[in-house]
Design an enzyme around this catalytic site. Sequence first.
Site, mmCIF file in Angstrom:
data_model
loop_
_atom_site.group_PDB
_atom_site.id
_atom_site.type_symbol
_atom_site.label_atom_id
_atom_site.label_comp_id
_atom_site.label_asym_id
_atom_site.label_seq_id
_atom_site.Cartn_x
_atom_site.Cartn_y
_atom_site.Cartn_z
ATOM 1 N N GLU A 36 27.477 9.178 -19.929
ATOM 2 C CA GLU A 36 26.533 8.085 -19.467
ATOM 3 C C GLU A 36 26.966 6.755 -20.261
ATOM 4 O O GLU A 36 27.655 6.947 -21.236
ATOM 5 C CB GLU A 36 25.148 8.141 -19.595
ATOM 6 C CG GLU A 36 24.142 6.967 -19.487
ATOM 7 C CD GLU A 36 24.387 6.391 -18.043
ATOM 8 O OE1 GLU A 36 24.257 7.020 -16.976
ATOM 9 O OE2 GLU A 36 24.588 5.296 -18.260
ATOM 10 N N GLY A 42 19.477 6.731 -16.162
ATOM 11 C CA GLY A 42 20.031 5.732 -14.955
ATOM 12 C C GLY A 42 19.220 4.729 -14.708
ATOM 13 O O GLY A 42 17.991 4.708 -15.335
ATOM 14 N N GLY A 181 14.139 -11.623 -0.520
ATOM 15 C CA GLY A 181 14.019 -10.319 -0.082
ATOM 16 C C GLY A 181 12.907 -9.622 0.308
ATOM 17 O O GLY A 181 12.158 -10.007 -0.996
ATOM 18 N N HIS A 443 -12.920 19.098 0.793
ATOM 19 C CA HIS A 443 -13.447 18.279 0.808
ATOM 20 C C HIS A 443 -14.021 17.810 -0.352
ATOM 21 O O HIS A 443 -14.827 18.740 -0.952
ATOM 22 C CB HIS A 443 -14.581 18.338 2.554
ATOM 23 C CG HIS A 443 -15.466 16.831 2.805
ATOM 24 N ND1 HIS A 443 -14.656 15.920 3.002
ATOM 25 C CD2 HIS A 443 -16.623 17.186 1.932
ATOM 26 C CE1 HIS A 443 -16.098 15.319 3.141
ATOM 27 N NE2 HIS A 443 -17.209 15.491 2.540
HETATM 28 P P1 NAI Z 1 16.207 -3.723 0.464
HETATM 29 O O1 NAI Z 1 17.424 -3.439 1.301
HETATM 30 O O2 NAI Z 1 15.032 -3.102 0.515
HETATM 31 O O3 NAI Z 1 15.473 -4.805 0.995
HETATM 32 C C1 NAI Z 1 16.755 -6.090 0.877
HETATM 33 C C2 NAI Z 1 15.398 -7.483 2.001
HETATM 34 O O4 NAI Z 1 16.510 -8.513 1.119
HETATM 35 C C3 NAI Z 1 15.553 -7.210 3.433
HETATM 36 O O5 NAI Z 1 14.595 -7.066 3.486
HETATM 37 C C4 NAI Z 1 16.693 -8.366 3.413
HETATM 38 O O6 NAI Z 1 16.234 -8.559 4.972
HETATM 39 C C5 NAI Z 1 16.216 -9.190 2.449
HETATM 40 N N1 NAI Z 1 18.036 -9.699 2.394
HETATM 41 C C6 NAI Z 1 19.047 -9.666 2.027
HETATM 42 N N2 NAI Z 1 19.612 -10.928 2.222
HETATM 43 C C7 NAI Z 1 19.116 -11.701 1.867
HETATM 44 C C8 NAI Z 1 18.883 -13.463 1.956
HETATM 45 N N3 NAI Z 1 20.022 -13.910 1.406
HETATM 46 N N4 NAI Z 1 17.815 -13.866 1.625
HETATM 47 C C9 NAI Z 1 16.574 -13.319 2.100
HETATM 48 N N5 NAI Z 1 16.671 -12.248 2.381
HETATM 49 C C10 NAI Z 1 17.727 -11.006 2.445
HETATM 50 O O7 NAI Z 1 16.510 -3.898 -1.178
HETATM 51 P P2 NAI Z 1 15.936 -3.780 -2.182
HETATM 52 O O8 NAI Z 1 14.219 -3.843 -2.142
HETATM 53 O O9 NAI Z 1 16.903 -4.688 -3.024
HETATM 54 O O10 NAI Z 1 15.937 -1.821 -3.137
HETATM 55 C C11 NAI Z 1 17.372 -1.899 -2.421
HETATM 56 C C12 NAI Z 1 17.423 0.093 -2.449
HETATM 57 O O11 NAI Z 1 16.509 0.765 -3.906
HETATM 58 C C13 NAI Z 1 16.253 -0.114 -1.287
HETATM 59 O O12 NAI Z 1 17.070 -0.147 -0.016
HETATM 60 C C14 NAI Z 1 15.657 1.519 -1.768
HETATM 61 O O13 NAI Z 1 16.539 2.810 -1.243
HETATM 62 C C15 NAI Z 1 15.399 1.865 -3.206
HETATM 63 N N6 NAI Z 1 14.352 1.386 -3.999
HETATM 64 C C16 NAI Z 1 13.318 2.276 -3.679
HETATM 65 C C17 NAI Z 1 12.185 2.535 -3.910
HETATM 66 C C18 NAI Z 1 11.802 3.161 -4.224
HETATM 67 O O14 NAI Z 1 11.605 4.578 -3.264
HETATM 68 N N7 NAI Z 1 9.542 3.643 -4.187
HETATM 69 C C19 NAI Z 1 11.866 0.845 -4.714
HETATM 70 C C20 NAI Z 1 12.576 -0.091 -5.509
HETATM 71 C C21 NAI Z 1 13.513 0.085 -4.161
#
Ligand code: NAI
Length: 467
Positions: A36, A42, A181, A443
């Site tokens: 790591e 991580g 985003g 319940h």
């Molecule tokens: P995301 O893919 O969920 O969202 C990114 C957003 O940014 C999208 O809605 C996209 O349309 C928008 N975007 C992209 N470029 C842009 C721009 N130039 N201007 C404005 N908007 C823009 O990505 P995020 O939130 O960074 O998360 C990454 C990953 O991390 C997720 O896809 C998920 O797999 C994981 N994650 C999971 C969580 C959970 O399970 N609860 C919590 C946080 C993250």
Amino acid sequence: MESAVKYDAIVIGAGPGGYPAGIRLGQAGKKVLVIEKEKIGGVCLNVGCIPSKSIIQAAKTYEKASHADKMGISVAGVKLDVGKMMTWKDEVVTKLTTGVKGLLKAAGAEVMVGEARFETANRLVVKTADGDKRVEAGSIIIASGSRPIAIPGFAFDGKRILDSTGGLALREVPGRMIVIGGGYIGLELGIAWAKLGSKVAVVEATAGLLPGNDPELVDVVARKIKKLGIEVHLEAKALGWEEAGGKARVKIATKAGEQTLDADTVLVCVGRRPNSEDLGLDKIGVTVERGFVKVDKKQRTNVPGVYAIGDVAGQPMLAHKATREGEVAAEVICGHKAEFDVRCIPAVIFVDPEIATAGLSEVEAKAQGLAVKVGKFPFLALGRAISTTETDGFCKIIADARTDQVLGVGIVGSGATDLISEAALAIEMGALLRDLSLTIHPHPTLGEVMMETAHVALGEPLHIPRR
Ligand code: NAI
């Protein structure tokens, strides 16, 4: 450099993919090394899932304490100490990362802190604080994870422009915050900081928040976002920023033309990118497609003896998918007939109310040409939900119209992220609507929502009128 130290297996990365692989390999009696470069646990444990959920929980507690008068509880002068909140969050993280270190040790897995790079398909050079070390093994698992994407004009500077890691380590509540985003991370953190008192604006490139999710579920969250006073700019793109009057002045392009928004902090959450560049993969001929290491169902790359798991091995970038892949890779290395063979990977989003999904959405099922039965049941009709004052949202079950087999479940509401596990089990076991409706759910609990929704899908609702 000394000659290479030999292991049976080596795991590169100790996140939620890598450390379970290390534990499983150690438990199986393999001589295993986990390398790591930063911290054990991580992104998930150190700067992702765990600290974000801690801050989200703190924000929820703060909101609740300020609004309990409906229950006859008036709390005067609710105060927030961000420093103390961050210390508590760090303690949660330390508890878990210490636990993981203990688990690796108990399983007999060795840990090395350093940055690994392939020299050959079964030999690595690891840059450590004590100089370069050579290690080799017949099986090597790449579990190097992912990192936040930066966008042009918004270089992360750790002050004004932050990535999610920075958004989890603020020392005070920003007066104004712009979140670029409106996806998972942007909304989870944007909502939390808004509850803690920041005036938040979300800038999202597409036409809706949380793109890719059922809009019907997202609408419930969008309503709460509005109630919290969060400003949402859809179909908007952030162009750049400049320092102006002690704030970051952010220029955005919207359908109505260019606008400027001022903020103390800008949080960029536009997705994550796999960490596949600095491992020397090209040298050993591992196939990488759009940054992701290509693997088969046994987590094998095209190079014999080299495996990949987690975010670096493809979407969805979710900790629980990484963990299963880690277990699969370890079992395959041990000679078992294991495969990553699942019917669903549930997804949970800690927005307000929470969203959780498993299996197919209604749109996806219809796109596959399936005839579906859909049942929906509101939390408002659940005694338990009313008694907690959290009645927003509903559960939706999508079933095959011919067989009644449960194909997918979407829940938006309090407790959705815990409730979805029953849906995942139902889908994995090929359950029918009747299996859910005939299972006695205790319940009064939020869990009843699954049984009630199955009743609705079967056309025999109990606690809402039949249409
Ligand atoms: P995301 O893919 O969920 O969202 C990114 C957003 O940014 C999208 O809605 C996209 O349309 C928008 N975007 C992209 N470029 C842009 C721009 N130039 N201007 C404005 N908007 C823009 O990505 P995020 O939130 O960074 O998360 C990454 C990953 O991390 C997720 O896809 C998920 O797999 C994981 N994650 C999971 C969580 C959970 O399970 N609860 C919590 C946080 C993250």
